[in-house]
Scaffold this motif. Structure first.
Motif, PDB file in Angstrom:
ATOM      1  N   ALA A  77       0.849  -1.195   0.000  1.00 15.65           N
ATOM      2  CA  ALA A  77       0.000   0.000   0.000  1.00 15.65           C
ATOM      3  C   ALA A  77       0.876   1.234   0.000  1.00 15.65           C
ATOM      4  O   ALA A  77       1.980   1.217   0.545  1.00 15.65           O
ATOM      5  CB  ALA A  77      -0.897   0.005   1.225  1.00 15.65           C
TER       6      ALA A  77
ATOM      7  N   LEU B  56      -3.420   6.310   0.285  1.00 16.90           N
ATOM      8  CA  LEU B  56      -4.472   6.096   1.288  1.00 16.90           C
ATOM      9  C   LEU B  56      -4.906   7.431   1.886  1.00 16.90           C
ATOM     10  O   LEU B  56      -6.098   7.658   2.111  1.00 16.90           O
ATOM     11  CB  LEU B  56      -3.992   5.143   2.388  1.00 16.90           C
ATOM     12  CG  LEU B  56      -3.735   3.696   1.942  1.00 16.90           C
ATOM     13  CD1 LEU B  56      -3.151   2.880   3.081  1.00 16.90           C
ATOM     14  CD2 LEU B  56      -5.016   3.039   1.434  1.00 16.90           C
TER      15      LEU B  56
ATOM     16  N   PHE C 289      -7.614   9.484   0.065  1.00 20.12           N
ATOM     17  CA  PHE C 289      -9.005   9.069   0.275  1.00 20.12           C
ATOM     18  C   PHE C 289      -9.464   9.346   1.700  1.00 20.12           C
ATOM     19  O   PHE C 289     -10.634   9.640   1.929  1.00 20.12           O
ATOM     20  CB  PHE C 289      -9.180   7.595  -0.104  1.00 20.12           C
ATOM     21  CG  PHE C 289      -9.004   7.373  -1.580  1.00 20.12           C
ATOM     22  CD1 PHE C 289     -10.034   7.664  -2.461  1.00 20.12           C
ATOM     23  CD2 PHE C 289      -7.798   6.920  -2.096  1.00 20.12           C
ATOM     24  CE1 PHE C 289      -9.877   7.495  -3.829  1.00 20.12           C
ATOM     25  CE2 PHE C 289      -7.624   6.747  -3.469  1.00 20.12           C
ATOM     26  CZ  PHE C 289      -8.661   7.029  -4.334  1.00 20.12           C
TER      27      PHE C 289
ATOM     28  N   ARG D 189     -21.721  -0.558 -13.553  1.00 14.83           N
ATOM     29  CA  ARG D 189     -20.810  -1.647 -13.182  1.00 14.83           C
ATOM     30  C   ARG D 189     -21.538  -2.723 -12.390  1.00 14.83           C
ATOM     31  O   ARG D 189     -21.243  -3.909 -12.512  1.00 14.83           O
ATOM     32  CB  ARG D 189     -19.576  -1.114 -12.449  1.00 14.83           C
ATOM     33  CG  ARG D 189     -19.881  -0.393 -11.151  1.00 14.83           C
ATOM     34  CD  ARG D 189     -18.667   0.320 -10.598  1.00 14.83           C
ATOM     35  NE  ARG D 189     -18.931   0.852  -9.277  1.00 14.83           N
ATOM     36  CZ  ARG D 189     -18.027   1.449  -8.530  1.00 14.83           C
ATOM     37  NH1 ARG D 189     -16.796   1.630  -8.986  1.00 14.83           N
ATOM     38  NH2 ARG D 189     -18.331   1.900  -7.331  1.00 14.83           N
TER      39      ARG D 189
ATOM     40  N   VAL E 283     -12.857  -5.612  -2.807  1.00 12.72           N
ATOM     41  CA  VAL E 283     -11.503  -5.206  -2.406  1.00 12.72           C
ATOM     42  C   VAL E 283     -11.291  -3.719  -2.706  1.00 12.72           C
ATOM     43  O   VAL E 283     -11.531  -3.280  -3.824  1.00 12.72           O
ATOM     44  CB  VAL E 283     -10.458  -6.060  -3.170  1.00 12.72           C
ATOM     45  CG1 VAL E 283      -9.043  -5.611  -2.830  1.00 12.72           C
ATOM     46  CG2 VAL E 283     -10.653  -7.535  -2.880  1.00 12.72           C
ATOM     47  N   GLY E 284     -10.851  -2.962  -1.703  1.00 15.53           N
ATOM     48  CA  GLY E 284     -10.696  -1.505  -1.882  1.00 15.53           C
ATOM     49  C   GLY E 284     -12.071  -0.870  -1.962  1.00 15.53           C
ATOM     50  O   GLY E 284     -12.341  -0.017  -2.803  1.00 15.53           O
ATOM     51  N   CYS E 285     -12.941  -1.281  -1.028  1.00 14.93           N
ATOM     52  CA  CYS E 285     -14.376  -0.927  -1.098  1.00 14.93           C
ATOM     53  C   CYS E 285     -14.651   0.541  -0.818  1.00 14.93           C
ATOM     54  O   CYS E 285     -15.714   1.049  -1.149  1.00 14.93           O
ATOM     55  CB  CYS E 285     -15.153  -1.787  -0.116  1.00 14.93           C
ATOM     56  SG  CYS E 285     -14.646  -1.516   1.603  1.00 14.93           S
TER      57      CYS E 285
ATOM     58  N   ILE F 188     -19.937   2.205  -1.886  1.00 13.74           N
ATOM     59  CA  ILE F 188     -20.964   2.460  -2.914  1.00 13.74           C
ATOM     60  C   ILE F 188     -21.320   1.161  -3.652  1.00 13.74           C
ATOM     61  O   ILE F 188     -22.493   0.787  -3.755  1.00 13.74           O
ATOM     62  CB  ILE F 188     -20.489   3.538  -3.922  1.00 13.74           C
ATOM     63  CG1 ILE F 188     -20.264   4.872  -3.219  1.00 13.74           C
ATOM     64  CG2 ILE F 188     -21.491   3.698  -5.075  1.00 13.74           C
ATOM     65  CD1 ILE F 188     -19.587   5.936  -4.087  1.00 13.74           C
TER      66      ILE F 188
ATOM     67  N   ASP G  46     -10.666  -2.644   2.958  1.00  9.04           N
ATOM     68  CA  ASP G  46      -9.936  -1.463   2.511  1.00  9.04           C
ATOM     69  C   ASP G  46      -8.841  -1.226   3.546  1.00  9.04           C
ATOM     70  O   ASP G  46      -8.928  -1.740   4.667  1.00  9.04           O
ATOM     71  CB  ASP G  46     -10.893  -0.252   2.463  1.00  9.04           C
ATOM     72  CG  ASP G  46     -10.428   0.861   1.521  1.00  9.04           C
ATOM     73  OD1 ASP G  46     -11.026   1.030   0.448  1.00  9.04           O
ATOM     74  OD2 ASP G  46      -9.457   1.572   1.874  1.00  9.04           O
TER      75      ASP G  46
ATOM     76  N   GLY H 248      -7.978   2.016   4.172  1.00  6.05           N
ATOM     77  CA  GLY H 248      -8.265   3.376   4.629  1.00  6.05           C
ATOM     78  C   GLY H 248      -9.222   3.327   5.807  1.00  6.05           C
ATOM     79  O   GLY H 248     -10.315   2.779   5.699  1.00  6.05           O
TER      80      GLY H 248
ATOM     81  N   PRO I  69     -12.429   5.915   5.114  1.00  7.50           N
ATOM     82  CA  PRO I  69     -13.432   5.365   4.205  1.00  7.50           C
ATOM     83  C   PRO I  69     -14.220   4.211   4.842  1.00  7.50           C
ATOM     84  O   PRO I  69     -15.451   4.136   4.703  1.00  7.50           O
ATOM     85  CB  PRO I  69     -12.611   4.873   3.005  1.00  7.50           C
ATOM     86  CG  PRO I  69     -11.393   5.729   3.007  1.00  7.50           C
ATOM     87  CD  PRO I  69     -11.108   5.995   4.457  1.00  7.50           C
TER      88      PRO I  69
ATOM     89  N   GLU J  76     -11.537   0.351  -9.416  1.00  9.28           N
ATOM     90  CA  GLU J  76     -10.899   1.671  -9.264  1.00  9.28           C
ATOM     91  C   GLU J  76      -9.884   1.685  -8.125  1.00  9.28           C
ATOM     92  O   GLU J  76      -9.749   2.673  -7.420  1.00  9.28           O
ATOM     93  CB  GLU J  76     -11.958   2.769  -9.017  1.00  9.28           C
ATOM     94  CG  GLU J  76     -13.185   2.716  -9.909  1.00  9.28           C
ATOM     95  CD  GLU J  76     -12.862   2.841 -11.386  1.00  9.28           C
ATOM     96  OE1 GLU J  76     -11.930   3.570 -11.733  1.00  9.28           O
ATOM     97  OE2 GLU J  76     -13.530   2.156 -12.186  1.00  9.28           O
TER      98      GLU J  76
ATOM     99  N   HIS K  78      -3.971   2.647  -7.665  1.00  3.29           N
ATOM    100  CA  HIS K  78      -3.500   3.366  -6.475  1.00  3.29           C
ATOM    101  C   HIS K  78      -2.522   2.529  -5.646  1.00  3.29           C
ATOM    102  O   HIS K  78      -2.140   2.936  -4.545  1.00  3.29           O
ATOM    103  CB  HIS K  78      -4.691   3.768  -5.596  1.00  3.29           C
ATOM    104  CG  HIS K  78      -5.670   4.669  -6.303  1.00  3.29           C
ATOM    105  ND1 HIS K  78      -5.405   5.995  -6.547  1.00  3.29           N
ATOM    106  CD2 HIS K  78      -6.882   4.421  -6.855  1.00  3.29           C
ATOM    107  CE1 HIS K  78      -6.429   6.526  -7.196  1.00  3.29           C
ATOM    108  NE2 HIS K  78      -7.333   5.596  -7.398  1.00  3.29           N
ATOM    109  N   VAL K  79      -2.158   1.348  -6.171  1.00  5.28           N
ATOM    110  CA  VAL K  79      -1.398   0.372  -5.391  1.00  5.28           C
ATOM    111  C   VAL K  79       0.019   0.202  -5.959  1.00  5.28           C
ATOM    112  O   VAL K  79       0.190   0.200  -7.166  1.00  5.28           O
ATOM    113  CB  VAL K  79      -2.177  -0.975  -5.429  1.00  5.28           C
ATOM    114  CG1 VAL K  79      -1.349  -2.114  -4.910  1.00  5.28           C
ATOM    115  CG2 VAL K  79      -3.470  -0.849  -4.654  1.00  5.28           C
TER     116      VAL K  79
END
Ligand code: SAH
Length: 232
Positions: free
Chosen positions: A4, A9, A12, A36, A54-56, A60, A76, A78, A81, A121, A125-126
């Motif tokens: 990460a 992180l 967000f 989606r 993953v990375g929720c 949403i 996630d 973060g 978030p 999405e 970012h990783v």
């Protein structure tokens, strides 16, 4: 070592309180969500399935999958978030689980436990996206479904996703995306194939600035989604 980027992180964390405001920085995620969600549901029939998101982020997509009858765990790294996601779930009285854990660690803990894994999405970012792809492949059951979305890397993607979205239209905060981290569909497919995932489809998500709407189609030059299944 954890896969990460603390700076990613933090981006967000800083805006997480606006996650469910449909006119905020997250407007694009709200706008693409029905598209989606349908894409995933049509291909993996969500009702009754065990799904890992993953990375929720603020949840949403995760919440919308519960509404389609899935049993969802969102993860996630973060904190903010995830707090927003948990609060929102309380608010809407939705039955969902969230955890702060890396996808690599969860893959050790719950191998082959999920019918469907979604990772939208997040790869761009990783630091090491192929490690995330491998972990997702380990988490899904044989014959299960894995979905990724990301942003393509080419001059048009640079123009649309960074110059257009961050500087001209002000749809996203400046610095949201870094061009070098964008991922070509061929690169994602290669990483997935190495992880025993077979490609089923790749579709584009295109934005029409005049009508201010999105559609799913064949144009994968900028935003795209990919569907894989795991070999039995
Ligand atoms: N998947 C959600 C949110 C996308 S925003 C959606 O499409 O609606 C990107 C999310 O990825 C943020 O919530 C951020 O905290 C998370 N993220 C970034 N790097 C991560 C990492 N290495 N591991 C887990 N989550 C990460």
């Amino acid at each position: 070592m954890i896969n990460a980027d603390p700076q990613e992180l933090r981006k967000f964390e800083a805006i997480a309180h606006r996650w469910w405001d449909t006119h905020s920085d997250f407007k694009p995620l709200h706008a693409i969500n029905p598209l989606r969600l349908n894409y995933i549901d049509e291909r993996a029939a969500l009702r009754g399935k065990h799904v890992l998101d993953v990375g929720c982020g603020g949840g949403i997509l995760s919440e919308s999958m519960v509404r389609r009858g899935a049993n969802v765990l969102g993860i996630d790294l973060g904190e903010a978030p995830l707090s927003v996601a948990k609060l929102h779930a309380l608010d809407t009285q939705i039955d969902i689980h969230y955890r702060c854990i890396s996808v690599e660690d969860l893959a050790q803990e719950m191998p082959e436990q999920f019918d469907v894994v979604t990772c939208m999405e997040m790869l761009e970012h990783v630091p090491d996206p192929s490690s995330v792809v491998r972990a997702c492949a380990n988490l899904v059951k044989p014959n299960g479904h894995v979905f990724f979305s990301s942003i393509n890397r080419n001059p048009k993607a640079f123009l649309m996703a960074i110059v257009g979205a961050e500087y001209v239209m002000n749809m996203l905060p400046r610095g949201t995306h870094e061009y070098a981290k964008f991922i070509k569909p061929s690169e994602l497919e290669f990483a997935a194939r190495q992880a025993q995932l077979t490609i089923r489809d790749v579709s584009g998500l295109t934005y029409n600035p005049i009508f201010q709407n999105y559609r799913v189609g064949k144009d994968i030059d900028v935003n795209y989604m990919m569907h894989f299944t795991k070999e039995a």
